[in-house]
Scaffold this active site. Sequence first.
Site: not given
Length: 323
Positions: A125, A60
């Site tokens: 992730h 991110y």
Amino acid sequence: MSNLTTSIQLTKQSTYKLNNGQHIPIAGFGTYLIEASKTTDLVYQALKDGYRHIDTAMVYGNEKEAAEGIAKFLKDHSDIKREDIWFTTKIFNQYQGYDRTKEAVEIISKDVKQYIDYVDLILIHSPKTSKDKRLGTWKALQEYVLNPNNDTLNIHSIGVSNYGIDHLEELFNWEGYLIKPVVDQLELHPWLPRLKLREYLVKHDILAEAYSPITQGQKLNDPELLKLSEKFKVSPVEILLKWSYLQGFIVLVKTEKPSRIKENLNVLPDGHKNGDDDELEEKIHLGKIDLEPEIIEALNLPDSKEVLTWGGKDPALFKDGDA
């Protein structure tokens, strides 16, 4: 195993107990696609409005800013302690594998340790790598958890994201397996209920954590949803968030609009504690979250298989050859 419960007792302060004994706040503020320059202030606002769970990721690009937002909030609110706030981040594909994960944790430590001291949860992730890399990453993460006094970073819990049953079986059958994932963070909503996978998670005492509970907006104009919204005078967003809470998920909601941060959390009622001496919290008034049975029945879509993210392919179905 779609949950057709129409009412449960939950509040903004509610937590779920993980399989390692830690308690995770059920309502999380997500920072996906939020620019780093905005993240510190938005995280601060989310905490001010009552969130105690912040979710970010290496990819991110706003890990540092999210941690900084927590630090600023704690500085301004001496009644709130670091252990009251849950911080999650994730190891992305390019950093999977034993050695690369060690590098990743060094980077995470450099970004956040100065602000928040430790990390509550690190997730893999995505399974979109090779078996060797997935297991190498888990090996490295296990070592950090088992040695909390290491020189790099104290990591309290580890889990996975976008993992399917095959990926979890791969982990459980690995000879180096020592620590069970505490959560599997997944895209979950009525059009992607993942019933078989959720049943498997329950069997193995792994909590389901829902990202994109409002489908990234793609289903907010669904005719059936709009019809229910109009009939019962409940917004589509509130319906979808309540649906997720009624399923028993940890729910992550992301918005860049400060007014909506509070609106999203206000789907949950406040919990009221009667008396400052109630250390065991035996006198907390538990609020109620509910939906009309007709809404629950209409959103019971067990055969739905629509995938709305990851380029139209469910990451929980990735095989090694897809990496």
